[in-house]
Scaffold this motif. Sequence first.
Motif: not given
Length: 377
Positions: A228-232, A219-224, A27-31, A237-244
């Motif tokens: 690309g806007g991952q993690e809402n 409220k309106n959390p400051r992005p870390l 399942h190596f595809g980029n989410p 950063g491309t999700e670490a699917t294997a780790q997840l």
Amino acid sequence: MIYLDHAATTPVPQSVADAVCDALVNHFGNPSSQYPIGREGKGLVVHCRETVAAALGCTADRLAFTSCGTESDNWALRLAAWQGRHCGKHIITTAVEHSAVLEPCRQLEQEGWTVTYLKPDHNGNITAEQVAEALREDTALVSVMLVNNETGCVFPVQEIAKILKDHNSKALLHTDAVQGFLKIPFRADTLGADLISVSGHKIGAPKGVGALYLGERIKNPRPLLAGGGQENGLRSGTEATAQLAGFAKAVELRRDGLDETLARMAAIKAYAIDRLLAIDGVERVGNGAAPHILAISLVGYPSANVVEDLGAQGICISAGSACHRGKASHVYEAMGLSKKVKAGVLRISFGPETQESDIDALAAALQKHHDTRFPML
Ligand code: PLP
């Protein structure tokens, strides 16, 4: 090998490794990709978020994945400091937090913040009243861990949340629950903390994955990380699917039958207390109630020598947090232990598979160390 250092990290069960491998290979595809294998990756991330969030006791939209507990802690402090900067520049924390909280506090001090470090009592405990006494008009953040990683002391986070509410405080509440997640019962949606840090590798997941719970007062959390806007949109950063995938599988394994597992670990800890305190020169350090961590001291025998001696016999314990790398522990220092007790502190930490026979082997090795080595003068 007898592994009694589960607070440092945990063994990865084969089924977790299989889930990691399956995600890596199949399942190596980029989410973010718009074709089937990308959508599969996205589905996997959704499933992992729902699984971890359910075990933490919150909805999936409240959970952001990170790379580790340290990142979750750093992010939580920065985020709370940013949100609270107009309400004041005062932080309350404890002198016995993990360095993943203490170091960002020191950075904030350099940027003009004031930090109150609450001292534990001789047993390693902190009370909610201490927080009440330290609370000021300009307190923007209270950060108190759920379970101390060196003593196993459980801190009264729910009571602290109530105190903040009763005082109508604007302060946000963060808790580092890296040693509490799936080790003591709590739910994010009732604990009362606004920010909760957890880490995968303390519960059988691979290293390199963690999460941060963000409650509704954030409220309106400051992005870390911007990108690309991952993690809402909060941590690009491309999700670490294997780790997840490994994180979710480990959570599933621990979550099923959790009450029995915790009861078994508590029974092993009670057995260890009986066996180890019967050895000449061994004293308990603190009175931590968490079922997986026991601190003792082989009084006067330098702990680095004990850890090395036992390690050579295949018994893994620790001289305190794995993160100290030989430096004296600020936790035992803050507890005001005598020089000889402090010198001999050992942390023993249990996992779901720990057996009484492991404790018997540890007791025999400690007794031998006591009988054949010289203590410090
Ligand atoms: N907080 C506590 C209480 C810990 O015990 C640890 C790790 O030992 C951390 C934070 C850091 O977690 P990680 O190793 O995932 O960065």
